[in-house]
Design a protein around this motif. Structure first.
Motif, PDB file in Angstrom:
ATOM      1  N   HIS A   2      -5.343   6.320   9.048  1.00  0.00           N
ATOM      2  CA  HIS A   2      -4.940   5.826   7.724  1.00  0.00           C
ATOM      3  C   HIS A   2      -4.767   4.310   7.721  1.00  0.00           C
ATOM      4  CE1 HIS A   2      -4.737   9.755   6.227  1.00  0.00           C
ATOM      5  NE2 HIS A   2      -3.442   9.975   6.178  1.00  0.00           N
ATOM      6  N   TYR A   3      -5.085   3.736   6.598  1.00  0.00           N
ATOM      7  CA  TYR A   3      -4.940   2.287   6.396  1.00  0.00           C
ATOM      8  C   TYR A   3      -3.477   1.866   6.602  1.00  0.00           C
ATOM      9  CZ  TYR A   3      -5.589  -2.145   3.843  1.00  0.00           C
ATOM     10  OH  TYR A   3      -5.651  -3.465   3.471  1.00  0.00           O
ATOM     11  N   SER A   4      -2.550   2.711   6.162  1.00  0.00           N
ATOM     12  CA  SER A   4      -1.114   2.381   6.201  1.00  0.00           C
ATOM     13  C   SER A   4      -0.586   2.144   7.611  1.00  0.00           C
ATOM     14  CB  SER A   4      -0.293   3.512   5.574  1.00  0.00           C
ATOM     15  OG  SER A   4      -0.767   3.807   4.305  1.00  0.00           O
TER      16      SER A   4
ATOM     17  N   GLY B  83      -2.670   9.900  -2.424  1.00  0.00           N
ATOM     18  CA  GLY B  83      -3.066  10.764  -1.313  1.00  0.00           C
ATOM     19  C   GLY B  83      -4.547  11.109  -1.348  1.00  0.00           C
TER      20      GLY B  83
ATOM     21  N   ASN C 226       0.872  -1.187   0.000  1.00  0.00           N
ATOM     22  CA  ASN C 226       0.000   0.000   0.000  1.00  0.00           C
ATOM     23  C   ASN C 226       0.899   1.224   0.000  1.00  0.00           C
ATOM     24  OD1 ASN C 226      -2.797   1.094   0.224  1.00  0.00           O
ATOM     25  ND2 ASN C 226      -1.963   2.031   2.065  1.00  0.00           N
TER      26      ASN C 226
ATOM     27  N   VAL D 298      -6.988   8.501  -2.418  1.00  0.00           N
ATOM     28  CA  VAL D 298      -7.755   7.290  -2.099  1.00  0.00           C
ATOM     29  C   VAL D 298      -7.058   6.496  -0.996  1.00  0.00           C
ATOM     30  CG1 VAL D 298      -8.699   7.121  -4.451  1.00  0.00           C
ATOM     31  CG2 VAL D 298      -6.642   5.824  -3.862  1.00  0.00           C
ATOM     32  N   SER D 299      -7.869   5.774  -0.215  1.00  0.00           N
ATOM     33  CA  SER D 299      -7.323   4.974   0.882  1.00  0.00           C
ATOM     34  C   SER D 299      -7.311   3.498   0.520  1.00  0.00           C
ATOM     35  CB  SER D 299      -8.161   5.187   2.140  1.00  0.00           C
ATOM     36  OG  SER D 299      -7.765   4.240   3.133  1.00  0.00           O
ATOM     37  N   GLY D 300      -6.287   2.808   0.997  1.00  0.00           N
ATOM     38  CA  GLY D 300      -6.208   1.364   0.823  1.00  0.00           C
ATOM     39  C   GLY D 300      -7.354   0.629   1.501  1.00  0.00           C
TER      40      GLY D 300
ATOM     41  N   LYS E 237      -1.485   9.969   9.779  1.00  0.00           N
ATOM     42  CA  LYS E 237      -2.734  10.147  10.525  1.00  0.00           C
ATOM     43  C   LYS E 237      -3.182   8.792  11.073  1.00  0.00           C
ATOM     44  CE  LYS E 237      -7.037  12.624  10.031  1.00  0.00           C
ATOM     45  NZ  LYS E 237      -8.010  13.195   9.118  1.00  0.00           N
TER      46      LYS E 237
ATOM     47  N   GLY F  71       3.737  14.462   3.097  1.00  0.00           N
ATOM     48  CA  GLY F  71       4.640  15.610   3.112  1.00  0.00           C
ATOM     49  C   GLY F  71       5.411  15.640   4.423  1.00  0.00           C
ATOM     50  N   ALA F  72       4.831  14.984   5.439  1.00  0.00           N
ATOM     51  CA  ALA F  72       5.450  14.976   6.767  1.00  0.00           C
ATOM     52  C   ALA F  72       6.491  13.871   6.839  1.00  0.00           C
ATOM     53  CB  ALA F  72       4.384  14.792   7.842  1.00  0.00           C
TER      54      ALA F  72
ATOM     55  N   SER G 213       5.129  10.926   9.375  1.00  0.00           N
ATOM     56  CA  SER G 213       4.017  11.160  10.286  1.00  0.00           C
ATOM     57  C   SER G 213       2.721  10.793   9.571  1.00  0.00           C
ATOM     58  CB  SER G 213       4.022  12.641  10.702  1.00  0.00           C
ATOM     59  OG  SER G 213       3.215  12.831  11.820  1.00  0.00           O
TER      60      SER G 213
ATOM     61  N   TYR H 101       2.095  21.383  -6.710  1.00  0.00           N
ATOM     62  CA  TYR H 101       3.348  20.637  -6.784  1.00  0.00           C
ATOM     63  C   TYR H 101       4.304  21.354  -7.737  1.00  0.00           C
ATOM     64  CZ  TYR H 101       0.632  16.642  -4.967  1.00  0.00           C
ATOM     65  OH  TYR H 101      -0.139  15.806  -4.206  1.00  0.00           O
TER      66      TYR H 101
ATOM     67  N   THR I 112       0.728   8.979   0.060  1.00  0.00           N
ATOM     68  CA  THR I 112       1.447  10.235  -0.205  1.00  0.00           C
ATOM     69  C   THR I 112       1.638  10.987   1.095  1.00  0.00           C
ATOM     70  OG1 THR I 112       0.131  10.312  -2.202  1.00  0.00           O
ATOM     71  CG2 THR I 112       1.399  12.303  -1.670  1.00  0.00           C
TER      72      THR I 112
ATOM     73  N   LYS J 130      -4.237  -0.256  -3.898  1.00  0.00           N
ATOM     74  CA  LYS J 130      -3.217   0.540  -4.596  1.00  0.00           C
ATOM     75  C   LYS J 130      -1.987  -0.312  -4.924  1.00  0.00           C
ATOM     76  CE  LYS J 130      -3.911   3.989  -1.269  1.00  0.00           C
ATOM     77  NZ  LYS J 130      -3.543   5.193  -0.498  1.00  0.00           N
TER      78      LYS J 130
HETATM   79  C1  LIG Z   1       0.222  16.160  -1.091  1.00  0.00           C
HETATM   80  C2  LIG Z   1      -0.315  15.294   0.026  1.00  0.00           C
HETATM   81  C3  LIG Z   1       0.388  15.227   1.222  1.00  0.00           C
HETATM   82  C4  LIG Z   1      -0.085  14.436   2.278  1.00  0.00           C
HETATM   83  N1  LIG Z   1       0.639  14.359   3.421  1.00  0.00           N
HETATM   84  C5  LIG Z   1       0.220  13.523   4.412  1.00  0.00           C
HETATM   85  C6  LIG Z   1       1.042  13.345   5.576  1.00  0.00           C
HETATM   86  O1  LIG Z   1       2.126  13.915   5.707  1.00  0.00           O
HETATM   87  N2  LIG Z   1       0.582  12.500   6.539  1.00  0.00           N
HETATM   88  C7  LIG Z   1      -0.605  11.835   6.415  1.00  0.00           C
HETATM   89  O2  LIG Z   1      -0.960  11.086   7.319  1.00  0.00           O
HETATM   90  N3  LIG Z   1      -1.401  11.978   5.329  1.00  0.00           N
HETATM   91  C8  LIG Z   1      -1.001  12.799   4.317  1.00  0.00           C
HETATM   92  N4  LIG Z   1      -1.767  12.930   3.183  1.00  0.00           N
HETATM   93  C9  LIG Z   1      -3.065  12.228   3.095  1.00  0.00           C
HETATM   94  C10 LIG Z   1      -2.941  10.745   2.731  1.00  0.00           C
HETATM   95  O3  LIG Z   1      -2.039  10.546   1.675  1.00  0.00           O
HETATM   96  C11 LIG Z   1      -4.318  10.194   2.304  1.00  0.00           C
HETATM   97  O4  LIG Z   1      -5.257  10.389   3.319  1.00  0.00           O
HETATM   98  C12 LIG Z   1      -4.283   8.724   1.864  1.00  0.00           C
HETATM   99  O5  LIG Z   1      -5.463   8.455   1.150  1.00  0.00           O
HETATM  100  C13 LIG Z   1      -4.165   7.731   3.015  1.00  0.00           C
HETATM  101  O6  LIG Z   1      -3.976   6.464   2.433  1.00  0.00           O
HETATM  102  P1  LIG Z   1      -4.140   5.079   3.231  1.00  0.00           P
HETATM  103  O7  LIG Z   1      -5.443   5.149   3.976  1.00  0.00           O
HETATM  104  O8  LIG Z   1      -4.140   4.048   2.124  1.00  0.00           O
HETATM  105  O9  LIG Z   1      -2.997   4.947   4.165  1.00  0.00           O
HETATM  106  C14 LIG Z   1      -1.309  13.713   2.116  1.00  0.00           C
HETATM  107  C15 LIG Z   1      -2.000  13.784   0.900  1.00  0.00           C
HETATM  108  C16 LIG Z   1      -1.507  14.562  -0.134  1.00  0.00           C
HETATM  109  C17 LIG Z   1      -2.250  14.617  -1.455  1.00  0.00           C
END
Ligand SMILES: Cc1cc2nc3c(=O)[nH]c(=O)nc-3n(C[C@H](O)[C@H](O)[C@H](O)COP(=O)(O)O)c2cc1C
Length: 186
Positions: A52-54, A81, A28, A83-85, A49, A33-34, A47, A164, A31, A90
């Motif tokens: 998140h699935y990840s 960033g 999975n 869609v969620s897994g 959230k 930035g942290a 970092s 970007y 995306t 993915k």
């Molecule tokens: C440009 C961009 C930056 C992001 N940065 C973060 C981040 O730093 N930390 C985070 O938890 N989510 C971040 N997100 C949101 C996750 O990528 C997004 O919620 C994702 O669908 C979670 O995927 P998952 O549920 O498969 O883990 C970012 C999204 C974008 C588009």
């Protein structure tokens, strides 16, 4: 030069990376930035959230990868960033590969990949900060110049505000510019 006060929000610039995690036996990609360095040691943090699935994958395997996408893959990078897994698989978006040292998928199409072993975890404002020791680094051969990763060939994506950007061009050499300026001042 006038200074204008702006809202207290992190607006960047930040490098855009794709963290790779194995969840329920499948790759999975998320995306983020942290992501960054914490010291001179070979350690990176990401970092994520807590919802998140990840997250599940990092906790289960104790590994994550940091993949540096190039500007050419901006659409797929943004998609990870959006869609969620949890709802969308993915795992076939990129060609995944693994290193024997750890169970986190890496992305062949990304010019740089770093495999990290979790060494610490800190909850932070609804996010989990994972600190990972870098245990393997890969670079795509066509992105090397004289055996080193060439930033302009890697062409990473920088995020700032709501957009970007790519790297542009070199504006100076690390430690050289400052040392020369120091000489001028003395
Ligand atoms: C440009 C961009 C930056 C992001 N940065 C973060 C981040 O730093 N930390 C985070 O938890 N989510 C971040 N997100 C949101 C996750 O990528 C997004 O919620 C994702 O669908 C979670 O995927 P998952 O549920 O498969 O883990 C970012 C999204 C974008 C588009």
């Amino acid at each position: 030069m006038e200074k204008i006060k702006l809202p207290n929000r992190p607006i960047g610039p930040f490098p855009t990376v794709l963290a790779g995690v194995e969840v329920n036996g499948r790759p999975n990609y998320v995306t983020i930035g942290a992501c960054g360095v914490v010291s001179l040691d070979a350690v990176l943090y990401i970092s994520l959230k807590s919802t998140h699935y990840s997250i599940k994958g990092v906790k289960e395997t104790g590994f994550f990868s940091v993949n540096i996408p190039s500007a050419e893959t901006v659409r797929k990078t943004d998609y990870c960033g959006v869609v969620s897994g949890k709802n969308i698989d993915k795992s076939n978006l990129f060609t995944s590969f693994y290193d024997d040292l750890g169970r986190a998928p890496m992305i062949k199409e990304c010019p740089m990949n770093m495999l990290c072993k979790v060494i610490n975890q800190v909850p932070m404002f609804g996010f989990e900060m994972f600190f990972g020791e870098i245990v393997a680094v890969y670079g795509n051969e066509q992105c090397l110049t004289d055996g080193k990763l060439d930033p302009l060939k890697v062409n990473p994506i920088i995020m700032m505000g709501s957009a970007y950007f790519n790297l542009g061009h070199e504006v100076g050499q690390i430690f050289k510019e400052g040392r020369e300026f120091k000489k001028e001042l003395t």
